[in-house]
Design a protein around this motif. Structure first.
Motif, PDB file in Angstrom:
ATOM      1  N   UNK A 190      -1.250   4.604   6.630  1.00  0.00           N
ATOM      2  CA  UNK A 190      -2.250   4.454   5.023  1.00  0.00           C
ATOM      3  C   UNK A 190      -1.416   3.541   4.845  1.00  0.00           C
ATOM      4  N   UNK A 191      -2.361   2.003   4.647  1.00  0.00           N
ATOM      5  CA  UNK A 191      -1.436   1.036   4.477  1.00  0.00           C
ATOM      6  C   UNK A 191      -0.892   1.122   2.152  1.00  0.00           C
ATOM      7  N   UNK A 192      -2.415   1.786   1.847  1.00  0.00           N
ATOM      8  CA  UNK A 192      -2.335   1.623   0.758  1.00  0.00           C
ATOM      9  C   UNK A 192      -0.839   2.015  -0.194  1.00  0.00           C
ATOM     10  N   UNK A 193      -0.422   3.818   0.919  1.00  0.00           N
ATOM     11  CA  UNK A 193       0.605   3.950   0.616  1.00  0.00           C
ATOM     12  C   UNK A 193       1.776   3.365   0.173  1.00  0.00           C
ATOM     13  N   UNK A 228       0.589   0.158  -7.922  1.00  0.00           N
ATOM     14  CA  UNK A 228      -0.168  -1.542  -8.794  1.00  0.00           C
ATOM     15  C   UNK A 228      -1.244  -1.006  -9.265  1.00  0.00           C
ATOM     16  N   UNK A 229      -2.208  -0.111  -8.647  1.00  0.00           N
ATOM     17  CA  UNK A 229      -3.394   0.215  -8.772  1.00  0.00           C
ATOM     18  C   UNK A 229      -3.727   1.837  -9.798  1.00  0.00           C
ATOM     19  N   UNK A 230      -4.280   1.615 -10.746  1.00  0.00           N
ATOM     20  CA  UNK A 230      -4.640   3.046 -11.247  1.00  0.00           C
ATOM     21  C   UNK A 230      -5.469   3.823 -10.373  1.00  0.00           C
ATOM     22  N   UNK A 231      -5.243   5.346 -11.185  1.00  0.00           N
ATOM     23  CA  UNK A 231      -6.250   6.239 -10.328  1.00  0.00           C
ATOM     24  C   UNK A 231      -7.710   5.948 -11.025  1.00  0.00           C
ATOM     25  N   UNK A 232      -8.696   6.186  -9.560  1.00  0.00           N
ATOM     26  CA  UNK A 232      -9.871   6.161 -10.365  1.00  0.00           C
ATOM     27  C   UNK A 232     -10.410   7.233 -11.109  1.00  0.00           C
ATOM     28  N   UNK A 281       2.904  -0.751 -12.399  1.00  0.00           N
ATOM     29  CA  UNK A 281       2.541  -0.695 -13.926  1.00  0.00           C
ATOM     30  C   UNK A 281       1.717   1.048 -13.986  1.00  0.00           C
ATOM     31  N   UNK A 282       1.165   0.966 -12.959  1.00  0.00           N
ATOM     32  CA  UNK A 282       0.376   2.198 -13.227  1.00  0.00           C
ATOM     33  C   UNK A 282       0.897   3.592 -12.756  1.00  0.00           C
ATOM     34  N   UNK A 332     -12.113   2.795 -20.471  1.00  0.00           N
ATOM     35  CA  UNK A 332     -12.037   3.590 -19.161  1.00  0.00           C
ATOM     36  C   UNK A 332     -11.210   5.441 -19.109  1.00  0.00           C
ATOM     37  N   UNK A 333     -11.914   5.987 -18.669  1.00  0.00           N
ATOM     38  CA  UNK A 333     -10.446   7.001 -19.064  1.00  0.00           C
ATOM     39  C   UNK A 333      -9.183   6.632 -17.615  1.00  0.00           C
ATOM     40  N   UNK A 334      -7.974   7.231 -17.813  1.00  0.00           N
ATOM     41  CA  UNK A 334      -6.690   6.641 -17.929  1.00  0.00           C
ATOM     42  C   UNK A 334      -6.396   7.933 -16.854  1.00  0.00           C
ATOM     43  N   UNK A 335      -6.287   8.317 -15.741  1.00  0.00           N
ATOM     44  CA  UNK A 335      -5.872   9.322 -15.016  1.00  0.00           C
ATOM     45  C   UNK A 335      -4.103   9.614 -14.458  1.00  0.00           C
ATOM     46  N   UNK A 336      -3.059  10.374 -14.583  1.00  0.00           N
ATOM     47  CA  UNK A 336      -2.469  10.764 -14.100  1.00  0.00           C
ATOM     48  C   UNK A 336      -2.396  12.088 -13.791  1.00  0.00           C
TER      49      UNK A 336
END
Length: 417
Positions: A190-193, A228-232, A281-282, A332-336
Motif C-alpha cells: 500500500x504505497x499510501x502508507x 500528509x492528507x486528512x482522514x475522510x 501535518x494532519x 469540513x469535519x475532522x477525523x482523528x
C-alpha cells in the motif's frame, strides 16, 4: 551494745535522707525532660523615629556593642536552581477567572461519560462501517499475520527476559512498537502508507469554552501517527444533523471539572506541535499506553476517556488552524483516531469533530465510535501454574485472539485504501 545501737540509729536516720535526695533528683530530671525546649527567638530591633541605628555593617566584622545590621535578602538569579517564582497575582498571565487543564497525568473520575460531556460528543458503540469493512475483507489481510503477531507477543513478554514475571512498563510499549512494525512492513503493498510519519511525545495545546468555563488540553501525549492528507469524514451530513436532539448525560452531583487542574495563570494557546510547512501535518492516530506506575495507574474506562480528550484536543487544534480561531460549525469535519492498550487489552476509538460551538449543550454534536476491552491474549507465563496437579495457567501464550490485531491493522490502514 550501746555503740551498735548508735550506729544503727545513725544509719537508719541516714537512709531516709538519701532516699529523699534521690527522689528529689529524679523528680527534677523528669520535670526537665518533660519540659519542651523552646528555641530562642531573636528580638526585633527597636525602631525609634528620628534616630539612626549604628551597626557594624560597614566594618564587615562583628562588634558586640554595635547593633546588628539588616542585610537585604540574597538572591542568585542566574542559577535556575535557586529561582523563586513570584506570586500568581503578580504574573503577567494572571486572570481572575480560573480555567481547568487536562494533562496526560489526569484521570477522569467520570470516565468516558465525563469526557463526552466536556467535548459535547455522542457515543456510538462499535467501530465505523468503513473500518468494519476493512476487517471483514480478506483482501486487506497480509499473509502469515497470525504467526507474526504471535511471535511479537512472545518477543515482548517471553523471549527478551529470563524473569518469570515481566514488568508491564517493559513489555507494553515493546508490544505496541512490534505491532506497528508489522504494519509498516506492508508499505510496499500500500504505497499510501509511506506518506505517514510517527511523532513520539506529541506536544499539544488547545482550549475551548463550555458553559462559561475555560478548558485546556496540554502536555506531551503518547505516540502520534500523522499523514500528509486528512482522514475522510465517516458520518454524512444527515447523520450529523441527526445528533442535534441528543441529550448529554449529566454528571450531577459531580463537577464536570473534577480531577482537572485549576489554574489562574494561563494563555489562550492553540498549537498542534508542528511548524509551518511540515508535510505530515494532519493527525491520523494517537497511540497511548496505560501508565505503569502505581500512582498514575488508570482504569480501562479512564484510559478510554483519556483517548477521547487527546483526540478531541488534536482535532480542535487542527480545526482552528484550518478554519480560524472563531470557527463554530466546521465546513469540513475532522477525523482523528486513537488506540490505547495496557499490553493485553486494546481500546479503539474514532472521533469526528463536527462543531466547536461548545458553549451550550444544544445543536449538533461531535460523534465518537468506540470499542473497548478487546483482548489480544488471555495469559502469558514462563511455566505452568498448577494447584493440586491441575494446570490453572498453561505455559506460553494462552487464549490468543488474532482478530484483535485485525482491528488494529484496519485502524492503521484507514485512509490508505
Amino acid at each position: 551494745m550501746a555503740a551498735s545501737m548508735l550506729t544503727h540509729s545513725v544509719s537508719a536516720a541516714g537512709l531516709p535522707c538519701a532516699r529523699r535526695t534521690g527522689l528529689r533528683c529524679l523528680s527534677v530530671s523528669a520535670s526537665r525532660s518533660r519540659k519542651q525546649v523552646q528555641p530562642r527567638q531573636r528580638k526585633e530591633p527597636l525602631e525609634i523615629p528620628g534616630l539612626e541605628r549604628i551597626t557594624y555593617g560597614d566594618l564587615c566584622y562583628y562588634v558586640p556593642w554595635l547593633a546588628r545590621p539588616n542585610f537585604p535578602e540574597w538572591r542568585m538569579d542566574w542559577n535556575p536552581q535557586y529561582y523563586r517564582s513570584p506570586p500568581a497575582q503578580e504574573m503577567a498571565l494572571y486572570k481572575e477567572q480560573p480555567s481547568y487543564v487536562f494533562s496526560p497525568k489526569c484521570r477522569l473520575l467520570g470516565g468516558v461519560k465525563q469526557a463526552l460531556w466536556l467535548t459535547k460528543s455522542k457515543l456510538l458503540e462499535g467501530l465505523p462501517q468503513r473500518i468494519v469493512n476493512l476487517c471483514e475483507d480478506p483482501a486487506y489481510t497480509f499473509p502469515n499475520y497470525e504467526e507474526l503477531v504471535h511471535n511479537a507477543i512472545s518477543n515482548a513478554c517471553l523471549w527478551s527476559t529470563t524473569d518469570e514475571i515481566r514488568e508491564r512498563e517493559e513489555y507494553c510499549p515493546k508490544l505496541l512498537q512490534s505491532l506497528l512494525h508489522l504494519c509498516q512492513t506492508q508499505n510496499c503493498t500500500y504505497p499510501s502508507l509511506s506518506q505517514r510519519t510517527f511523532v513520539e511525545n506529541w506536544k499539544l495545546a488547545t482550549y475551548w469554552h463550555k458553559d462559561s468555563t475555560i478548558y485546556h488540553v496540554r502536555g506531551s501525549n503518547g505516540l502520534l501517527m500523522s499523514a500528509k492528507t486528512p482522514l475522510e469524514p465517516l458520518a454524512s451530513s444527515s447523520e450529523i444533523q441527526a445528533t442535534e436532539p441528543h441529550v448529554l448525560d449529566s454528571l450531577y452531583p459531580l463537577s464536570p471539572a473534577i480531577d482537572l487542574h485549576e489554574v489562574n495563570v494561563y494563555k489562550y494557546l492553540n498549537d498542534i506541535g508542528f511548524k509551518d510547512g511540515f508535510p505530515y501535518s494532519h493527525p491520523h492516530t494517537v497511540y497511548l499506553t496505560e501508565p505503569c506506575s502505581t500512582r498514575a495507574k488508570c482504569l480501562p474506562d479512564q484510559l478510554r476517556a483519556k483517548m477521547l480528550m487527546i483526540a478531541f484536543g488534536g482535532a480542535a487544534a487542527k480545526a482552528r488552524i484550518l478554519f480560524g480561531d472563531d470557527v463554530k460549525t466546521l465546513p469540513q469535519p475532522i477525523v482523528v483516531q486513537s488506540v490505547g492498550t495496557d499490553g493485553q487489552l486494546f481500546h479503539f476509538m474514532v472521533l469526528q469533530l463536527n462543531t466547536l460551538d461548545l458553549e451550550s449543550n444544544d445543536g449538533i454534536k461531535n460523534i465518537v465510535w468506540m470499542e473497548g476491552d478487546q483482548a489480544l491474549y488471555d495469559t502469558v507465563a514462563f511455566k505452568p501454574k498448577m494447584k493440586r496437579k491441575v494446570v490453572l495457567v498453561p505455559a506460553g501464550i494462552a487464549g490468543y485472539k488474532p482478530e484483535t490485531f485485525v482491528k488494529f491493522w484496519a485502524m492503521y490502514l484507514n485512509g490508505a485504501v
